[in-house]
Design a protein around this motif. Structure first.
Motif, short mmCIF file in Angstrom:
data_model
loop_
_atom_site.label_atom_id
_atom_site.label_comp_id
_atom_site.label_asym_id
_atom_site.label_seq_id
_atom_site.Cartn_x
_atom_site.Cartn_y
_atom_site.Cartn_z
N SER A 1 0.80 -1.22 0.00
CA SER A 1 0.00 0.00 0.00
C SER A 1 0.84 1.27 0.00
O SER A 1 0.49 2.24 -0.66
CB SER A 1 -0.94 0.00 1.21
N LYS A 2 1.95 1.28 0.73
CA LYS A 2 2.67 2.53 0.94
C LYS A 2 3.68 2.86 -0.15
O LYS A 2 4.10 4.00 -0.27
CB LYS A 2 3.34 2.51 2.31
N VAL A 3 4.10 1.88 -0.92
CA VAL A 3 4.94 2.02 -2.10
C VAL A 3 6.34 2.55 -1.80
O VAL A 3 7.33 2.02 -2.28
CB VAL A 3 4.26 2.89 -3.18
N GLU A 4 6.45 3.61 -0.98
CA GLU A 4 7.75 4.23 -0.74
C GLU A 4 8.32 3.89 0.63
O GLU A 4 9.33 4.43 1.04
CB GLU A 4 7.64 5.75 -0.89
N ASP A 5 7.68 2.98 1.34
CA ASP A 5 8.09 2.66 2.71
C ASP A 5 9.08 1.50 2.70
O ASP A 5 8.73 0.35 2.94
CB ASP A 5 6.86 2.32 3.55
N CYS A 6 10.36 1.80 2.42
CA CYS A 6 11.44 0.82 2.49
C CYS A 6 12.41 1.25 3.57
O CYS A 6 12.81 2.41 3.62
CB CYS A 6 12.16 0.70 1.15
N ARG A 7 12.80 0.30 4.40
CA ARG A 7 13.68 0.62 5.53
C ARG A 7 14.88 -0.30 5.55
O ARG A 7 14.80 -1.46 5.17
CB ARG A 7 12.90 0.52 6.85
#
Length: 607
Positions: free
Chosen positions: A455-461
């Motif tokens: 869902s968030k697409v840019e949430d990489c940690r």
């Protein structure tokens, strides 16, 4: 790439030693300097229970008080040498899958030849730009200018202009490239004369009856800015006194990782607070925030038919605010909220979300379920016109943007990661042609990072991209000392997809992950063993030599607070001897909790 256990429930503590207090319009006196040895985390009474979201049971927090046992520990979570394998806790939603880190690796866990997966590059056409539909887009403009209590802001985030100053954020980061595409040289972070840090202040956990989202933290030259419960607050960087507050009618759902060159960013929030009868009102409100002035510039919504669109992610690229979700994407000008594009009635595809910063990239989905296909599209931020497109293999249902320049995408191909991390493979893509440069296999039991591409697409940690390389942490494995685990950061060449052979070791009992780039160097965080404080280090992009920039106090109280929000879930920002940690949720207190819980922690070196 497993996920850590869920966070502990701890009682909120209004005030707390060194905590910033609500201030009148003029700045109040700074909080007291915390005594040596920690922030003085004490037990506190619980607030009265109330309504809220249902919450999953959570394990106790922190490192044990006893020294290591004689026998070998059972590794679970981010143990990093904790006796008995006691895991550190993370802030995460109750819906997350708290999978522990996998079994210790016998070696450094470098994979063999990547498996063959269908990843043929295709250059696709999308038929022009994204035009505003008058029938489907009803923009409600509620230009609200709230100028409260002296202003400025904080997530020294990845700035969309390439960055006036790089600062750490726990969602990874791009960098390491000059404007001509050549490798960058050294970064801007200075090595302090003494890396020993002290607690500057704590932001107390708000009193809530259950779980409330508090996504978003930023840094400016003047302030540390953090989302609270239905508000965004600017704090003095060193003292923690409140500078300004922007009140909102409902909780902040999502926040952009990026800011403009003049410190503007964007958030998505709910139009009202949750109630027992209506636990959510939908994340339909898009707003721009001026982090220097402490103002909400505008609020917009978009409709599909007569229904407000609910957005799952928000980003900023140039002067464009882009929001996406399963009902499609929309974009607005950050200066005045003017609609740039929105979903179209006849469109059978939709923009699931966007990655921002140096470029704007859409993850566009066409078709349903196993018959769906994702297009990774580099867009013109002003018009939405497609510059290039890479079509992923059919059947890959979700993808996440790790970096937009150079363009790196993560995906869980065939649900093969097996650990809930959302990553089994990385794809290095040419922004100009849309062609695949390299495919990198990253088995979940070998590498430790995560992306929420659903869902968030840019949430990489736990990832960083720079120098045309991808920097990834490995999973834990046995260290040289008995009962202590460790790991390292390794680098992949984005042109060839092969490892460069470079390795930055965490050291026994520590676990290292990259936070962001600083020029050609990697800024990384080392979560500590049971008897040490966490560290920020700079890893030289060429030699991989590590330089310590900051080390937190090793006292139990400080360490327990620090390890309650490690960067797999929490928000981390580092800049010039200052480290800020923040939770993305305000949590209901727990009767079993022994110490205070904090919304944010600030650490600083002496220079």
């Amino acid at each position: 790439m497993t996920q850590p256990p869920p966070p502990p429930q701890q009682p909120p503590q209004p005030g707390g030693f060194g905590s910033p207090q609500d201030q009148p319009p003029q700045p109040g006196p700074p909080p007291q300097t915390p005594p040596a040895g920690g922030p003085g985390l004490a037990k506190s009474p619980q607030p009265a229970p109330g309504y809220g979201y249902p919450q999953a049971p959570q394990p106790p927090q922190g490192a044990p008080r006893t020294p290591p046992p004689a026998g070998p520990p059972q590794q679970s979570g981010y143990g990093y040498g904790y006796p008995g394998g006691q895991p550190n806790s993370y802030a995460q939603p109750p819906t997350a899958q708290p999978n522990p880190y996998g079994a210790p690796q016998s070696g450094y866990g470098y994979p063999a030849q990547p498996p063959t997966v269908p990843t043929q590059p295709q250059v696709g056409q999308s038929g022009g730009g994204r035009k505003v539909s008058a029938e489907l887009l009803m923009i409600v403009s509620t230009v609200i200018v709230i100028a409260l209590i002296i202003g400025t802001g904080i997530w020294y985030a990845n700035r969309s202009d390439g960055g006036k100053q790089d600062t750490a954020n726990s969602s990874g980061g791009t960098g390491g490239k000059e404007g001509d595409g050549k490798s960058a040289t050294g970064g801007t972070e200075k090595v302090p004369s003494d890396p020993a840090a002290k607690v500057l202040y704590q932001v107390p956990m708000p009193e809530v009856s259950d779980l409330v989202t508090t996504s978003g933290s930023w840094l400016t030259d003047k302030a540390y800015v953090k989302s609270g419960v239905a508000e965004v607050v600017g704090y003095d960087r060193d003292k923690g006194t409140k500078l300004w507050t922007v009140k909102l009618p409902g909780p902040v759902c999502e926040a952009s990782l990026h800011t403009t060159s003049d410190d503007r960013t964007a958030i998505v929030y709910e139009p009202a607070m949750p109630t027992e009868d209506q636990p959510t009102h939908g994340c339909s409100q898009v707003a721009a925030i001026d982090l220097d002035a402490g103002k909400k510039l505008w609020t917009q919504t978009a409709k599909s038919g007569d229904q407000l669109i609910r957005f799952d992610n928000v980003t900023v690229s140039g002067t464009t605010v882009a929001v996406g979700g399963t009902s499609g994407g929309a974009a607005f000008d950050i200066a005045d909220g003017k609609a740039l594009w929105a979903p179209k009635a006849a469109d059978t595809c939709y923009d699931n979300g966007y990655g921002g910063g140096a470029k704007l990239v859409a993850v566009r989905k066409c078709g349903q379920s196993e018959q769906s296909q994702l297009g990774i599209q580099t867009l013109d931020p002003k018009s939405g016109k497609v510059i290039s497109e890479y079509k992923m293999s059919q059947g890959i249902e979700y993808a996440a943007i790790v970096s937009t320049d150079p363009l790196v995408v993560a995906a869980d191909v065939g649900h093969s990661a097996g650990d809930g991390s959302g990553i089994s493979d990385f794809f290095s893509i040419d922004n100009q042609t849309g062609k695949l440069r390299a495919h990198i296999s990253a088995p979940g039991d070998t590498y430790a990072a995560r992306c929420d591409g659903i869902s968030k697409v840019e949430d990489c940690r736990g990832l960083a991209v720079g120098n045309d390389r991808l920097y990834v942490p490995t999973e834990d494995h046995d260290g040289s000392e008995a009962f202590r685990k460790t790991n390292e950061i390794v680098a992949f060449d984005l042109g060839t997809g092969k490892q460069t052979g470079q390795r930055a070791d965490a050291g026994d009992g520590y676990h290292i992950i990259p936070l962001r780039m600083d020029g050609a160097d990697v800024i990384a965080y080392k979560s500590p063993p049971y008897d040490k404080g966490g560290q920020i280090v700079s890893v030289d992009g060429s030699s991989f030599k590590e330089t310590k920039l900051l080390e937190n106090p090793a006292s139990r109280d400080v360490r327990d607070a620090e390890t309650s929000m490690l960067p797999d879930r929490a928000e981390y920002l580092y800049s010039q001897g200052h480290l800020y940690m923040a939770s993305v949720y305000a949590r209901k207190p727990s009767s079993s909790s022994e110490g205070k819980d904090y919304l944010a922690l600030a650490f600083g070196t002496g220079g």
